[in-house]
Design a protein around this motif. Structure first.
Motif, PDB file in Angstrom:
ATOM      1  N   THR A  32      33.524  11.683  85.657  1.00 10.57           N
ATOM      2  CA  THR A  32      32.675  11.765  84.465  1.00 10.57           C
ATOM      3  C   THR A  32      33.467  11.405  83.218  1.00 10.57           C
ATOM      4  N   ALA A  33      34.698  11.884  83.120  1.00 13.84           N
ATOM      5  CA  ALA A  33      35.532  11.574  81.960  1.00 13.84           C
ATOM      6  C   ALA A  33      35.812  10.078  81.887  1.00 13.84           C
ATOM      7  N   ARG A  34      36.074   9.437  83.031  1.00 12.81           N
ATOM      8  CA  ARG A  34      36.285   7.992  83.045  1.00 12.81           C
ATOM      9  C   ARG A  34      35.014   7.248  82.641  1.00 12.81           C
ATOM     10  N   ILE A  81      28.673  16.826  77.111  1.00  6.78           N
ATOM     11  CA  ILE A  81      29.702  16.388  78.057  1.00  6.78           C
ATOM     12  C   ILE A  81      30.438  17.590  78.628  1.00  6.78           C
ATOM     13  N   GLN A  94      29.549  15.982  72.311  1.00  7.09           N
ATOM     14  CA  GLN A  94      30.685  16.590  73.010  1.00  7.09           C
ATOM     15  C   GLN A  94      30.249  17.839  73.777  1.00  7.09           C
ATOM     16  N   MET A 123      30.539  18.846  82.589  1.00  5.95           N
ATOM     17  CA  MET A 123      31.765  19.017  83.373  1.00  5.95           C
ATOM     18  C   MET A 123      31.889  20.434  83.924  1.00  5.95           C
TER      19      MET A 123
END
Length: 111
Positions: free
Chosen positions: A92-94, A41, A38, A45
């Motif tokens: 990026t989240a998708r 990620i 996490q 972002m």
């Protein structure tokens, strides 16, 4: 006495067999692509958002200096950079939500 070319042919055949067996297996992915923490990620972002803002700021400031219109292009391109950064963050989240695979029709050069 055996033919030297025959031994080369046998070795070539053995190599082709090993390559064929190896081709049947799924190629191994590097360890980093298997699992993102996490924290990784989140940093990705944040960097995408800051990069969009910085590029927008640079373009806007450069155009304002060039044309002598100080806040107009700066504000406009900072907002464009913010929008671009948010767009990349959502992509990026998708991608992470789809198990690391880019959605179809996005992220490829073909279309």
């Amino acid at each position: 006495m055996s033919d030297p070319n025959q031994s080369d042919a046998d070795r070539l055949k053995a190599l082709e067999d090993r390559l064929a067996r190896a081709a049947g297996k799924e190629p191994e992915k590097p360890h980093q692509e298997d699992h993102y923490s996490q924290g990784q990620i989140a940093w990705r972002m944040v960097i995408e958002l800051v990069a969009g803002l910085a590029i927008g700021f640079g373009i806007g400031y450069g155009l304002d200096r060039l044309f002598g219109t100080m806040p107009i292009f700066l504000v406009l391109f900072v907002l464009f950079g913010l929008a671009a950064g948010i767009n990349v963050m959502l992509r990026t989240a998708r991608e992470i939500g789809n198990g690391g695979q880019a959605p179809k029709g996005q992220g490829d050069d073909n279309g």
